[in-house]
Design a protein around this motif. Structure first.
Motif, PDB file in Angstrom:
ATOM      1  N   GLU A 202       0.815  -1.201   0.000  1.00 25.46           N
ATOM      2  CA  GLU A 202       0.000   0.000   0.000  1.00 25.46           C
ATOM      3  C   GLU A 202       0.849   1.251   0.000  1.00 25.46           C
ATOM      4  O   GLU A 202       1.733   1.417   0.818  1.00 25.46           O
ATOM      5  CB  GLU A 202      -0.913  -0.011   1.219  1.00 25.46           C
ATOM      6  CG  GLU A 202      -1.855  -1.191   1.178  1.00 25.46           C
ATOM      7  CD  GLU A 202      -2.480  -1.472   2.508  1.00 25.46           C
ATOM      8  OE1 GLU A 202      -2.078  -0.854   3.499  1.00 25.46           O
ATOM      9  OE2 GLU A 202      -3.358  -2.327   2.564  1.00 25.46           O
ATOM     10  N   LYS A 203       0.550   2.148  -0.909  1.00 19.53           N
ATOM     11  CA  LYS A 203       1.263   3.419  -0.991  1.00 19.53           C
ATOM     12  C   LYS A 203       0.615   4.477  -0.098  1.00 19.53           C
ATOM     13  O   LYS A 203       1.274   5.237   0.563  1.00 19.53           O
ATOM     14  CB  LYS A 203       1.283   3.928  -2.432  1.00 19.53           C
ATOM     15  CG  LYS A 203       1.868   2.941  -3.406  1.00 19.53           C
ATOM     16  CD  LYS A 203       3.343   2.814  -3.223  1.00 19.53           C
ATOM     17  CE  LYS A 203       3.907   1.909  -4.295  1.00 19.53           C
ATOM     18  NZ  LYS A 203       4.772   0.914  -3.847  1.00 19.53           N
ATOM     19  N   TRP A 204      -0.708   4.563  -0.121  1.00 20.02           N
ATOM     20  CA  TRP A 204      -1.427   5.535   0.706  1.00 20.02           C
ATOM     21  C   TRP A 204      -2.746   4.922   1.113  1.00 20.02           C
ATOM     22  O   TRP A 204      -3.454   4.332   0.306  1.00 20.02           O
ATOM     23  CB  TRP A 204      -1.692   6.828  -0.060  1.00 20.02           C
ATOM     24  CG  TRP A 204      -2.102   7.945   0.833  1.00 20.02           C
ATOM     25  CD1 TRP A 204      -1.274   8.814   1.451  1.00 20.02           C
ATOM     26  CD2 TRP A 204      -3.424   8.293   1.239  1.00 20.02           C
ATOM     27  NE1 TRP A 204      -1.991   9.699   2.218  1.00 20.02           N
ATOM     28  CE2 TRP A 204      -3.325   9.403   2.095  1.00 20.02           C
ATOM     29  CE3 TRP A 204      -4.684   7.786   0.969  1.00 20.02           C
ATOM     30  CZ2 TRP A 204      -4.421  10.009   2.682  1.00 20.02           C
ATOM     31  CZ3 TRP A 204      -5.785   8.387   1.558  1.00 20.02           C
ATOM     32  CH2 TRP A 204      -5.640   9.488   2.394  1.00 20.02           C
ATOM     33  N   LYS A 205      -3.096   5.074   2.386  1.00 23.04           N
ATOM     34  CA  LYS A 205      -4.360   4.536   2.867  1.00 23.04           C
ATOM     35  C   LYS A 205      -4.874   5.384   4.016  1.00 23.04           C
ATOM     36  O   LYS A 205      -4.133   6.166   4.617  1.00 23.04           O
ATOM     37  CB  LYS A 205      -4.229   3.088   3.299  1.00 23.04           C
ATOM     38  CG  LYS A 205      -3.486   2.884   4.607  1.00 23.04           C
ATOM     39  CD  LYS A 205      -3.499   1.426   4.990  1.00 23.04           C
ATOM     40  CE  LYS A 205      -3.117   1.247   6.433  1.00 23.04           C
ATOM     41  NZ  LYS A 205      -3.336  -0.099   6.888  1.00 23.04           N
ATOM     42  N   LEU A 206      -6.145   5.222   4.295  1.00 22.11           N
ATOM     43  CA  LEU A 206      -6.797   5.891   5.412  1.00 22.11           C
ATOM     44  C   LEU A 206      -7.772   4.892   6.008  1.00 22.11           C
ATOM     45  O   LEU A 206      -8.652   4.390   5.306  1.00 22.11           O
ATOM     46  CB  LEU A 206      -7.537   7.142   4.931  1.00 22.11           C
ATOM     47  CG  LEU A 206      -8.367   7.869   5.972  1.00 22.11           C
ATOM     48  CD1 LEU A 206      -7.455   8.482   7.029  1.00 22.11           C
ATOM     49  CD2 LEU A 206      -9.204   8.936   5.305  1.00 22.11           C
ATOM     50  N   ASP A 207      -7.608   4.571   7.276  1.00 23.43           N
ATOM     51  CA  ASP A 207      -8.473   3.613   7.954  1.00 23.43           C
ATOM     52  C   ASP A 207      -9.261   4.330   9.047  1.00 23.43           C
ATOM     53  O   ASP A 207      -8.684   5.082   9.842  1.00 23.43           O
ATOM     54  CB  ASP A 207      -7.656   2.500   8.605  1.00 23.43           C
ATOM     55  CG  ASP A 207      -6.859   1.694   7.599  1.00 23.43           C
ATOM     56  OD1 ASP A 207      -7.173   1.770   6.408  1.00 23.43           O
ATOM     57  OD2 ASP A 207      -5.921   0.995   8.016  1.00 23.43           O
ATOM     58  N   VAL A 208     -10.557   4.078   9.093  1.00 18.13           N
ATOM     59  CA  VAL A 208     -11.443   4.628  10.115  1.00 18.13           C
ATOM     60  C   VAL A 208     -12.093   3.446  10.812  1.00 18.13           C
ATOM     61  O   VAL A 208     -12.561   2.515  10.162  1.00 18.13           O
ATOM     62  CB  VAL A 208     -12.520   5.537   9.485  1.00 18.13           C
ATOM     63  CG1 VAL A 208     -13.459   6.072  10.539  1.00 18.13           C
ATOM     64  CG2 VAL A 208     -11.871   6.668   8.709  1.00 18.13           C
ATOM     65  N   SER A 209     -12.128   3.491  12.147  1.00 16.05           N
ATOM     66  CA  SER A 209     -12.719   2.374  12.880  1.00 16.05           C
ATOM     67  C   SER A 209     -13.527   2.865  14.074  1.00 16.05           C
ATOM     68  O   SER A 209     -13.291   3.954  14.597  1.00 16.05           O
ATOM     69  CB  SER A 209     -11.640   1.396  13.349  1.00 16.05           C
ATOM     70  OG  SER A 209     -10.779   2.012  14.270  1.00 16.05           O
ATOM     71  N   ALA A 210     -14.480   2.052  14.482  1.00 16.71           N
ATOM     72  CA  ALA A 210     -15.270   2.269  15.697  1.00 16.71           C
ATOM     73  C   ALA A 210     -15.073   1.050  16.584  1.00 16.71           C
ATOM     74  O   ALA A 210     -15.039  -0.085  16.107  1.00 16.71           O
ATOM     75  CB  ALA A 210     -16.739   2.447  15.352  1.00 16.71           C
ATOM     76  N   LYS A 211     -14.918   1.306  17.875  1.00 17.20           N
ATOM     77  CA  LYS A 211     -14.625   0.218  18.817  1.00 17.20           C
ATOM     78  C   LYS A 211     -15.520   0.375  20.039  1.00 17.20           C
ATOM     79  O   LYS A 211     -15.814   1.487  20.459  1.00 17.20           O
ATOM     80  CB  LYS A 211     -13.162   0.300  19.234  1.00 17.20           C
ATOM     81  CG  LYS A 211     -12.674  -0.867  20.057  1.00 17.20           C
ATOM     82  CD  LYS A 211     -11.210  -0.721  20.430  1.00 17.20           C
ATOM     83  CE  LYS A 211     -10.349  -1.078  19.249  1.00 17.20           C
ATOM     84  NZ  LYS A 211      -8.925  -1.180  19.604  1.00 17.20           N
ATOM     85  N   ALA A 212     -15.947  -0.745  20.596  1.00 17.26           N
ATOM     86  CA  ALA A 212     -16.708  -0.760  21.842  1.00 17.26           C
ATOM     87  C   ALA A 212     -16.068  -1.802  22.757  1.00 17.26           C
ATOM     88  O   ALA A 212     -15.505  -2.791  22.282  1.00 17.26           O
ATOM     89  CB  ALA A 212     -18.166  -1.106  21.593  1.00 17.26           C
ATOM     90  N   GLY A 213     -16.154  -1.552  24.058  1.00 13.64           N
ATOM     91  CA  GLY A 213     -15.537  -2.486  24.985  1.00 13.64           C
ATOM     92  C   GLY A 213     -16.220  -2.501  26.332  1.00 13.64           C
ATOM     93  O   GLY A 213     -17.045  -1.642  26.646  1.00 13.64           O
ATOM     94  N   TYR A 214     -15.853  -3.488  27.121  1.00 14.27           N
ATOM     95  CA  TYR A 214     -16.377  -3.643  28.474  1.00 14.27           C
ATOM     96  C   TYR A 214     -15.247  -4.125  29.375  1.00 14.27           C
ATOM     97  O   TYR A 214     -14.563  -5.101  29.042  1.00 14.27           O
ATOM     98  CB  TYR A 214     -17.531  -4.651  28.488  1.00 14.27           C
ATOM     99  CG  TYR A 214     -18.087  -4.900  29.856  1.00 14.27           C
ATOM    100  CD1 TYR A 214     -18.846  -3.923  30.503  1.00 14.27           C
ATOM    101  CD2 TYR A 214     -17.845  -6.092  30.528  1.00 14.27           C
ATOM    102  CE1 TYR A 214     -19.352  -4.145  31.770  1.00 14.27           C
ATOM    103  CE2 TYR A 214     -18.344  -6.335  31.792  1.00 14.27           C
ATOM    104  CZ  TYR A 214     -19.105  -5.349  32.410  1.00 14.27           C
ATOM    105  OH  TYR A 214     -19.596  -5.565  33.663  1.00 14.27           O
ATOM    106  N   LEU A 215     -15.061  -3.436  30.498  1.00 10.12           N
ATOM    107  CA  LEU A 215     -14.057  -3.850  31.487  1.00 10.12           C
ATOM    108  C   LEU A 215     -14.697  -4.912  32.380  1.00 10.12           C
ATOM    109  O   LEU A 215     -15.472  -4.598  33.283  1.00 10.12           O
ATOM    110  CB  LEU A 215     -13.589  -2.652  32.305  1.00 10.12           C
ATOM    111  CG  LEU A 215     -12.608  -1.753  31.550  1.00 10.12           C
ATOM    112  CD1 LEU A 215     -12.836  -0.298  31.860  1.00 10.12           C
ATOM    113  CD2 LEU A 215     -11.198  -2.160  31.858  1.00 10.12           C
TER     114      LEU A 215
END
Length: 171
Positions: free
Chosen positions: A54-67
């Motif tokens: 990959e020469k150029w990329k953009l990653d967007v993510s959403a995360k959810a969690g529980y302790l």
């Protein structure tokens, strides 16, 4: 572009170093105590990653969690990976995060399923090292270094990267 991103990282570090006094909530519960929930969004890529495909990329993510216990969080993640010179991809994953001694430093392990059009599917184990900089009692900026290991094509799809995220911890 890289100078702008590095300047933003330096500014966030300066802000976060002054904000660390807010890590303990009013009710004296630890910031990473059992029973808290977590939601976050993150941005990575921006030419700060390295792999041969990959020469150029953009990653967007959403995360959810529980302790589920003090310092231990289980997470789920959805993401979209934009590629300038390759097909875009969707990701879904799960992981486990451990906070070291309530100071905000964490280690993470996980696995992501990557689907790229109809010609590429992969399972990528990942490892992360990050820090949760508290801006107030619940909101964090989370810079993170990560390594994704491709099980399908190591030389073209495995790689290191930097991710910047915003998280919210709540009860």
């Amino acid at each position: 572009m890289k100078k702008i991103i590095l300047s933003l990282l330096c500014a966030m570090s300066a802000l976060a170093s002054n904000a660390q006094g807010y890590t303990k909530p009013y009710n004296d519960r630890p910031p990473f105590g059992e029973g808290k929930y977590y939601v976050a969004t993150a941005l990575s890529g921006l030419d700060l990653n390295f792999n041969s495909n990959e020469k150029w990329k953009l990653d967007v993510s959403a995360k959810a969690g529980y302790l589920f216990t003090d310092n231990w969080m289980v997470t789920g993640q959805l993401g979209y990976n934009y590629r300038k010179y390759a097909p875009n991809a969707f990701t879904a994953g799960a992981g486990l995060r451990y906070y070291i001694e309530q100071n905000g430093l964490y280690l993470g392990l996980g696995a992501n399923y990557v689907h790229q059009n109809h010609d590429y599917d992969d399972l990528m184990p990942t490892i992360q090292l990050g820090y949760a900089f508290f801006l107030n009692r619940t909101v964090t900026i989370e810079p993170e270094l990560y390594y994704n290991q491709s099980l399908k094509d190591h030389s073209d799809y495995s790689g290191f990267g930097l991710r910047i995220g915003f998280g919210i911890y709540f009860e």
